[in-house]
Design an enzyme around this catalytic site. Structure first.
Site, PDB file in Angstrom:
ATOM      1  N   ARG A  30      35.539  16.243 -14.554  1.00 38.25           N
ATOM      2  CA  ARG A  30      35.915  15.030 -13.825  1.00 38.25           C
ATOM      3  C   ARG A  30      36.514  13.945 -14.727  1.00 38.25           C
ATOM      4  O   ARG A  30      37.018  12.942 -14.253  1.00 38.25           O
ATOM      5  CB  ARG A  30      34.713  14.478 -13.052  1.00 38.25           C
ATOM      6  N   GLY A  90      17.746  13.562  -8.318  1.00 39.68           N
ATOM      7  CA  GLY A  90      16.550  14.236  -7.837  1.00 39.68           C
ATOM      8  C   GLY A  90      15.503  13.176  -7.491  1.00 39.68           C
ATOM      9  O   GLY A  90      15.309  12.229  -8.240  1.00 39.68           O
TER      10      GLY A  90
HETATM   11  C1  UD1 Z   1      19.925  16.373 -13.073  1.00 35.16           C
HETATM   12  C2  UD1 Z   1      18.529  16.582 -12.476  1.00 35.16           C
HETATM   13  C3  UD1 Z   1      18.240  15.464 -11.466  1.00 35.16           C
HETATM   14  C4  UD1 Z   1      18.384  14.113 -12.133  1.00 35.16           C
HETATM   15  C5  UD1 Z   1      19.744  13.979 -12.781  1.00 35.16           C
HETATM   16  C6  UD1 Z   1      19.814  12.721 -13.622  1.00 35.16           C
HETATM   17  C7  UD1 Z   1      18.205  18.998 -12.500  1.00 35.16           C
HETATM   18  C8  UD1 Z   1      18.192  20.234 -11.682  1.00 35.16           C
HETATM   19  N1  UD1 Z   1      18.486  17.871 -11.845  1.00 35.16           N
HETATM   20  O1  UD1 Z   1      20.837  16.504 -11.971  1.00 35.16           O
HETATM   21  O2  UD1 Z   1      16.913  15.612 -10.959  1.00 35.16           O
HETATM   22  O3  UD1 Z   1      18.197  13.087 -11.169  1.00 35.16           O
HETATM   23  O4  UD1 Z   1      19.986  15.095 -13.683  1.00 35.16           O
HETATM   24  O5  UD1 Z   1      21.084  12.508 -14.094  1.00 35.16           O
HETATM   25  O6  UD1 Z   1      17.948  19.051 -13.679  1.00 35.16           O
HETATM   26  N2  UD1 Z   1      23.555  21.210 -18.254  1.00 35.16           N
HETATM   27  C9  UD1 Z   1      23.627  22.203 -19.194  1.00 35.16           C
HETATM   28  N3  UD1 Z   1      23.596  23.490 -18.810  1.00 35.16           N
HETATM   29  C10 UD1 Z   1      23.477  23.839 -17.504  1.00 35.16           C
HETATM   30  C11 UD1 Z   1      23.419  22.826 -16.534  1.00 35.16           C
HETATM   31  C12 UD1 Z   1      23.449  21.506 -16.942  1.00 35.16           C
HETATM   32  O7  UD1 Z   1      23.728  21.911 -20.403  1.00 35.16           O
HETATM   33  O8  UD1 Z   1      23.440  25.043 -17.220  1.00 35.16           O
HETATM   34  C13 UD1 Z   1      23.606  19.806 -18.688  1.00 35.16           C
HETATM   35  C14 UD1 Z   1      24.861  19.111 -18.225  1.00 35.16           C
HETATM   36  O9  UD1 Z   1      25.821  19.098 -19.243  1.00 35.16           O
HETATM   37  C15 UD1 Z   1      24.393  17.704 -17.933  1.00 35.16           C
HETATM   38  C16 UD1 Z   1      22.907  17.844 -17.661  1.00 35.16           C
HETATM   39  O10 UD1 Z   1      22.526  19.128 -18.116  1.00 35.16           O
HETATM   40  O11 UD1 Z   1      24.529  16.870 -19.055  1.00 35.16           O
HETATM   41  C17 UD1 Z   1      22.549  17.663 -16.208  1.00 35.16           C
HETATM   42  O12 UD1 Z   1      23.127  18.700 -15.439  1.00 35.16           O
HETATM   43  P1  UD1 Z   1      23.705  18.472 -13.984  1.00 35.16           P
HETATM   44  O13 UD1 Z   1      24.035  19.764 -13.367  1.00 35.16           O
HETATM   45  O14 UD1 Z   1      24.785  17.454 -14.010  1.00 35.16           O
HETATM   46  O15 UD1 Z   1      22.433  17.875 -13.253  1.00 35.16           O
HETATM   47  P2  UD1 Z   1      22.429  16.745 -12.164  1.00 35.16           P
HETATM   48  O16 UD1 Z   1      22.950  17.297 -10.900  1.00 35.16           O
HETATM   49  O17 UD1 Z   1      23.027  15.522 -12.697  1.00 35.16           O
END
Ligand code: UD1
Ligand code: CA
Length: 460
Positions: free
Chosen positions: A21, A142
């Site tokens: 994004r 969340g």
């Molecule tokens: C996540 C939380 C949510 C919280 C929010 C706060 C989970 C399932 N949800 O949601 O409860 O309110 O953060 O901002 O954790 N990432 C990885 N590998 C992956 C997936 C994600 O490194 O496989 C990293 C992403 O780069 C990112 C972070 O983890 O920096 C959060 O991942 P994202 O999928 O954006 O979670 P949110 O939907 O924001």
């Protein structure tokens, strides 16, 4: 005092997001915040906690990210080949963390998390603690589920929440602390039966609650510091938040900021008391401003030290310079690397000075170029003076001794020396040394034709 058993702290930073994004060739965590990569701010906070290890989970564009931090050898990079969710990401890092450690989980795109909130979390008594917040809008986060007795019973993601659960205003920051053994056990029990078919790290709270494991929730002091940057608009909001903190820090140290919202700090700035900074100033690198220094509107200062009482007037640009006390610089001065000015020096408008030293009380008030020069004390450099320091191949020194007077529009062809108290007549081209206490003039004598008539225009 009894010996304290300290549990080593290991920090995992999740940063495998692609940052699509941002619409950028640059990976998200390398996007600039306060003039340096977003991730470097988080690393600074992480290091302040004195961890035994910092483990960063990265995905695509990993080579570029690692290269950007090549000089920092305390980082353990972990590749998450497939992005299967936050739980899966943490799982990739856990095998490299020793048993019986404390694990703190942070996010690369949430770089402004305050150290204070993390310290509260680390010192909380429970085996499993999470940082929550109450932002202006809970949308997208969340939601924190609590029982009637206030105990945390789980987290439900926005996409999986019921209409009632969406009304909850307390949300998950994602940041948590847990014992490494417990975390390993809990993550093994996470599945991907949810709306996004991801392994949610957040599911460990519901699992822990069912097993009667105590969960502690620490509410962040200010949700504004826990915002993330997924796109350029959010990055701009974070930048303002960062600058807000920087401006407050300077004001707390005694600086007068004409408008704290119109100052940009991209480095480390130290101020004495009664420093005054006018609007639209940019301070970069390491900047030291002595007591009562004044920085005029639109000035740009990078790696400079400014002595007490010195005034930098509007729109001056300075880099890698040391300036003494009670000097006057600008407006529109260009002070380039290697400039060292003693006390009470004046560098006026449209003067460029580079790799030069100027001793006490000397002045170059207008339109000059001073490069590779050593200027003594009490010297007056007239308007339009140029040190011709470059012969097309090499640079040469100009020395102007104490008390010398350089008339306007003089060219000093280096290497050359103007002796103590010597005078150079205006318009001279000086190619040979001028002895002390002497006058040197090299311009041609004036010719005057009396009763001379200007030509008149032909009338054809
Ligand atoms: C996540 C939380 C949510 C919280 C929010 C706060 C989970 C399932 N949800 O949601 O409860 O309110 O953060 O901002 O954790 N990432 C990885 N590998 C992956 C997936 C994600 O490194 O496989 C990293 C992403 O780069 C990112 C972070 O983890 O920096 C959060 O991942 P994202 O999928 O954006 O979670 P949110 O939907 O924001
Ligand atoms: Ca997401």
């Amino acid at each position: 005092m009894p010996e304290q058993i300290t549990i080593p702290l290991h920090i995992i930073i999740l940063a495998a997001g692609e940052g699509t994004r941002m619409i950028s060739a640059l990976p998200k965590i390398l996007q600039p915040l306060g003039g340096r990569p977003m991730l470097s701010h988080l690393l600074e906070t992480a290091r302040n906690l004195g961890p035994a290890g910092i483990h960063i989970v990265i995905g695509s564009q990993s080579e570029e990210v690692i290269a950007a931090f090549a000089d920092e050898d305390d980082l353990n990079w972990i590749h998450q080949a497939e992005r299967l969710g936050t739980g899966h990401a943490v799982q990739q890092a856990l095998p490299t963390i020793p048993q019986n450690s404390q694990v703190l989980i942070l996010y690369g795109d949430h770089p402004l998390v305050p150290q204070q909130d993390l310290e509260s979390l680390i010192t909380s008594a429970a085996q499993l603690s999470l940082l929550t917040m109450v932002p202006e809008s809970p949308h997208g986060y969340g939601r924190i589920l609590r029982e009637a007795n206030d105990r945390v019973s789980g987290i439900v993601e926005q996409k999986d929440a019921s209409p009632e659960q969406l009304q909850i205003t307390e949300v998950n920051t994602g940041i948590l602390v847990a014992g490494s053994n417990l975390l390993t056990e809990l993550i093994l029990q996470v599945n991907n039966n949810n709306a996004q078919q991801e392994y949610y790290l957040t599911d460990i709270f519901g699992i822990a609650h069912k097993q009667d494991i105590e969960i502690d929730a620490v509410i962040a002091v200010d949700a504004a510091d826990l915002q993330g940057a997924n796109d350029r608009r959010q990055l701009a909001i974070l930048e303002r938040r960062y600058q807000y903190h920087q401006a407050n820090r300077l004001m707390d140290a005694g600086a007068l900021l004409i408008d704290p919202a119109r100052l940009d700090i991209r480095g480390n700035v130290a101020v004495g008391r009664d420093v005054c900074i006018d609007i639209n100033v940019v301070l970069e690198g390491t900047v030291v401003l002595g007591d009562s220094a004044h920085i005029g509107a639109g000035a740009i200062l990078k790696n400079v030290s400014i002595g007490p009482g010195t005034r930098i007037e509007a729109h001056s640009v300075m880099e890698d310079a040391v300036v003494g006390a009670n000097c006057n610089i600008g407006p529109f001065a260009r002070v380039r690397p290697g400039t060292v000015l003693a006390d009470e020096v004046k560098i006026g408008n449209f003067v460029e000075i580079k790799k030069s030293t100027v001793a006490k009380g000397s002045k170059a008030s207008h339109l000059s170029y001073i490069g590779d020069a050593e200027v003594g004390a009490g010297v007056n450099i007239g308007a339009g003076t140029i040190t011709c320091n470059y012969d097309g191949v090499n640079k040469h020194q100009t020395v102007i001794e104490d008390g010398a007077f350089i008339g306007s529009d003089t060219q000093l062809v280096a290497p050359v020396r103007v002796g103590k108290n010597a005078t150079v007549g205006a318009g001279s081209t000086i190619t040979r040394d001028v002895p002390p206490e002497s006058l040197a003039v090299s311009r041609s004598r004036q010719t005057t034709l009396k009763n001379w008539k200007r030509p008149v225009k032909n009338s054809d």
